[in-house]
Design a protein around this motif. Structure first.
Motif, PDB file in Angstrom:
ATOM      1  N   ALA A   1      -9.759  -1.043   3.096  1.00  0.00           N
ATOM      2  CA  ALA A   1      -9.157  -1.496   1.829  1.00  0.00           C
ATOM      3  C   ALA A   1      -8.454  -0.344   1.128  1.00  0.00           C
ATOM      4  N   ARG A   2      -7.491  -0.681   0.280  1.00  0.00           N
ATOM      5  CA  ARG A   2      -6.804   0.341  -0.520  1.00  0.00           C
ATOM      6  C   ARG A   2      -7.821   0.992  -1.458  1.00  0.00           C
TER       7      ARG A   2
ATOM      8  N   ASN B   1      -8.973  -5.278   2.296  1.00  0.00           N
ATOM      9  CA  ASN B   1      -8.462  -5.781   1.015  1.00  0.00           C
ATOM     10  C   ASN B   1      -8.905  -7.220   0.758  1.00  0.00           C
TER      11      ASN B   1
ATOM     12  N   ASP C   1     -10.676  -8.606  -2.569  1.00  0.00           N
ATOM     13  CA  ASP C   1     -10.146  -9.755  -3.325  1.00  0.00           C
ATOM     14  C   ASP C   1     -11.229 -10.819  -3.498  1.00  0.00           C
TER      15      ASP C   1
ATOM     16  N   PRO D   1       0.861  -1.196   0.000  1.00  0.00           N
ATOM     17  CA  PRO D   1       0.000   0.000   0.000  1.00  0.00           C
ATOM     18  C   PRO D   1       0.895   1.244   0.000  1.00  0.00           C
TER      19      PRO D   1
ATOM     20  N   ARG E   1      -4.319  -9.822  -9.153  1.00  0.00           N
ATOM     21  CA  ARG E   1      -3.497  -8.770  -8.549  1.00  0.00           C
ATOM     22  C   ARG E   1      -2.026  -9.166  -8.508  1.00  0.00           C
TER      23      ARG E   1
ATOM     24  N   GLU F   1      -8.071  -0.505  -4.849  1.00  0.00           N
ATOM     25  CA  GLU F   1      -8.771  -1.800  -4.956  1.00  0.00           C
ATOM     26  C   GLU F   1     -10.282  -1.602  -4.869  1.00  0.00           C
TER      27      GLU F   1
ATOM     28  N   THR G   1       0.584  -5.367   6.810  1.00  0.00           N
ATOM     29  CA  THR G   1       0.731  -5.460   5.358  1.00  0.00           C
ATOM     30  C   THR G   1       1.934  -6.334   5.031  1.00  0.00           C
TER      31      THR G   1
END
Lengths: 467, 283
Positions: free
Chosen positions: A316-317, A286, A290, A90, A184, A320, A435
């Motif tokens: 989440a990012r 995230n 996903d 990230p 990803r 994404e 992370t």
């Protein structure tokens, strides 16, 4: 100021039909252009934002000069797996957050550039020549082959230690192989990056569940030091009625079936997965993104992400979330599951939801969701629970000497030493859910600590022998 | 990475026994534990109970019924060939103690799974009564070995081709009616069999332990595919079990969860038979 060069991506219409990578990466021209935006500030705050301390201005300067191979060498000194970290870090919370340009507009796309040099080197078969290493006699064991274990193992192997990695599953990589989907992070790239471990002479033993196959105590008889990097792979359950109805998956099970076992290629691969028409994913991290995007690619008509707070609080990012939205994932905010209904075969048919409102900030600093009393439900045929993970309990359960906190995390000092002598730990087993790059930072710290401690021990034992 | 199959024997039509070289697992194994096996790279991870092992020779023994793709693939492995993956020993060992009289129940390929347990109970000084059952006498495996480690053995077959005509649960009910007073009942076999035995044990107030057989993927507590409701709480059978108090298990939920992939299993097996079994020249 020149705008940041956007990363080319496949169109949503095309990409939701397969599991191939979404982001396409920079070409040489884009990379050079983006690199030329870097102002090469002498204090380089970006480096401080990188848990493994990649010399960012230096590698970007090399890209600008089209010295891609030199750039690759610089990147590889910091991250042993740059094709992976360039893809999944990230960056907005790490290196790019501290970029001086971030204050003026858009930070340098450090992750995209890292990925570019790693892919460039791979395509051309460029290898970092391994220097002749003076082998040491000390043996070190690493438990878990995820990001923390990879950095720890490669750092110590480069220092000449005899390193063995023990992995419970049938493939090395931890979350990189079972958790993060192909679209990803292609598994081919993971395998290529992990080949570097073999180049360094690291031994990887698969199917070894430390705590079951072999104990920490037994390993301490064979190894001078042990690093525990078993991650946070134990799923949190919702604890609501109906949770064990058929086709309610934990995100770990769903993603393991899809990513590690390649259930999306069933029946060519033997592991099945239930392909839902209406899928609900619970959670806002995230992992939830996903799982939702994987469910779409398995052919779902509707995929809902159910989150108990609002978009602003989603962990989440951003990238994404945007990707998921472009692909057609629908978000329902301020709802919390209170139970599930099923049919006579025990298959899930409905998620029962409580509508929530935001209250005062809780200990995480985010507004606490509070029930409004108003309920609703949605019809579904697959549910994926992505509300989070607990630290892996196997080693703490079987080795009580290793101190853990009330959340099951192994307690370590700032260098990664546990309460048990010669035993170190790092990554998610220590921080809970972090992370990839944070875990890698822990691997590096612990490697330095082991190196220091073993050197001191050696000196002491030599002193004893002399006397 | 790969593990060599040391030997293979056909025990009955579609029931095979293999010994696999896995010295680390053999050294750590205890009764009641299992392994996760993958026959090849494209394979599925399935759990199989450790039937026997030798720490000194480094092998573990597995018995399976060829029922789906994975067990058929395993059944095709000849001595000297390689298994792609094996991990273990997994799960908690059986709690073995001197209880007094213990009834050990094994159904189908649960009979070999019950063998190390009966042996351990016997070695701990218990009076061991074994009840073993199969659909028909041809499928009744491990009778001799069960006899070696039991004080009494009762055989049941669904069709009456050997021993009592009926189920192991019928034999259990009869024994309990005839004043056999066990201190513990331990069972492994099809979920439906265990459910019936559990009901009988509960009625008689005898403590019963069941080794559950849910679907597993990881086998080490990461995924929750194997979750079961025990005493009203969700438990992961792979790492909190596989043995639980039988009276507390939600058997109907387990039975439904075992059917989750029935269509996919059928599809995969038909495809496999078409591609592999029907063209033996390929092998």
């Amino acid at each position: 100021m020149m705008p940041r060069i956007a990363m080319p991506k496949r169109s949503p219409e095309e990409r939701i039909r397969d599991f191939n990578e979404v982001a396409l990466g920079y070409d040489e021209q884009m990379a050079v252009k983006e690199a030329s935006r870097c102002i090469q500030c002498p204090e380089a705050p970006c480096i401080k934002g990188c848990p493994v301390g990649i010399n960012i201005p230096k590698f970007i300067k090399f890209i600008r000069e089209r010295k891609f191979e030199e750039a690759y060498r610089v990147v590889k000194e910091g991250s042993p797996i740059p094709a992976i970290t360039g893809r999944v870090c990230p960056q907005e919370k790490q290196c790019e957050k501290y970029c001086t340009l971030a204050k003026l507009g858009q930070p340098i796309a450090i992750g995209a550039l890292e990925r570019f040099v790693a892919d460039w080197a791979k395509e051309r078969g460029v290898h970092v020549d391994l220097q002749q290493i003076d082998k040491r006699s000390e043996r070190v064991a690493v438990i878990g082959s995820g990001p923390a274990g990879i950095v720890f193992a490669t750092d110590l192997a480069k220092l000449g230690y005899d390193v063995t990695v023990f992995e419970a599953l049938h493939e090395a990589g931890g979350v990189l192989v079972y958790g993060i989907p192909e679209f990803r992070l292609p598994k081919k790239i993971v395998r290529e990056e992990l080949a570097y471990m073999k180049d360094l002479g690291i031994d990887i033993e698969l199917g070894i569940v430390v705590g079951k196959t072999v104990s920490i105590h037994e390993l301490l008889e064979e190894y001078h030091a042990i690093f525990i990097a078993t991650g946070a792979g134990h799923p949190r359950m919702l604890g609501v009625p109906g949770e064990n109805l058929n086709y309610i998956y934990t995100a770990n099970e769903f993603l393991t079936r899809v990513n590690l076992m390649k259930a999306y290629l069933f029946p060519e691969y033997d592991t099945p997965i239930h392909r839902g028409r209406r899928v609900a994913v619970i959670g806002g991290g995230n992992t939830a993104m996903d799982a939702a995007r994987a469910a779409l690619r398995l052919g779902a008509e509707e995929v809902y992400v159910l989150y108990r707070r609002t978009r602003e609080e989603m962990p989440a990012r951003r990238e994404e979330i945007d990707n998921a939205e472009e692909e057609g994932v629908k978000f329902i905010f301020l709802v919390q599951p209170t139970g599930f209904k099923g049919d006579s075969q025990g298959n899930v048919s409905d998620v029962l939801l409580m509508k929530m409102a935001l209250g005062e900030p809780d200990e995480s600093g985010r507004p606490r969701p509070i029930p409004t009393g108003e309920t609703t439900d949605i019809q579904v045929d697959v549910v994926i629970n992505a509300i989070g993970f607990h630290p892996n309990p196997v080693i703490p359960m079987t080795t009580p000497e290793i101190r853990t906190d009330n959340r099951g995390r192994i307690v370590v000092d700032s260098d990664g030493r546990t309460s048990m002598r010669r035993v170190y730990a790092g990554g998610d087993i220590v921080v809970g859910e972090g992370t990839v790059i944070e875990a890698m930072g822990w691997g590096r710290k612990a490697a330095l600590a082991v190196h220091k401690d073993l050197a001191i021990e050696k000196k002491l034992s030599i002193a004893v022998h002399k006397r | 990475m790969y593990h060599r199959v040391l030997s293979k024997r056909a025990l009955a039509p579609n029931i095979k026994e293999i010994d696999v070289y896995a010295p680390r697992i053999a050294r750590a194994a205890k009764p009641g534990q299992f392994v996760i096996v993958m026959p090849d790279e494209k394979g599925e991870r399935i759990p199989l109970t450790l039937v026997d092992w030798s720490a000194s020779e480094g092998w573990v023994r597995l018995v399976f019924l060829e029922i789906g793709v994975t067990t058929h693939k395993l059944g095709l492995k000849e001595a000297g060939e390689l298994l792609y993956h094996i991990a273990g020993p997994l799960g908690n060992p059986t709690h073995v103690d001197k209880f007094g009289t213990v009834i050990v129940i094994g159904g189908g390929v649960g009979i070999p799974a019950a063998y190390p347990i009966a042996r351990a109970f016997k070695e701990a000084g218990n009076y061991v009564i074994s009840i073993i059952g199969a659909r028909t006498s041809k499928l009744l495996v491990y009778e001799d070995r069960i006899r070696e480690v039991s004080d009494e053995v009762h055989v049941a077959t669904d069709d009456g081709s050997k021993g009592f005509k009926g189920f192991t649960s019928d034999v259990l009910a009869k024994l309990l009616e005839n004043d056999v007073a066990p201190n513990l009942i331990w069972m492994v076999g099809p979920a439906l069999m265990m459910k019936s035995c559990s009901i009988i044990a509960k009625k008689r107030g005898v403590r019963a332990v069941a080794s559950l057989n849910p679907i597993m993927v990881c086998g080490m507590g990461m995924c929750g595919a194997c979750r079961v409701t025990v005493g009203g709480r969700t438990r992961f059978a792979c790492f909190e079990g596989p043995e639980f108090e039988a009276s507390e298990v939600d058997w109907d939920e387990l039975l439904k969860r075992l059917n989750m992939y029935r269509n996919e299993e059928k599809e995969a097996l038909n495809r496999f038979k078409r591609l592999v079994i029907s063209t033996p020249a390929q092998r």
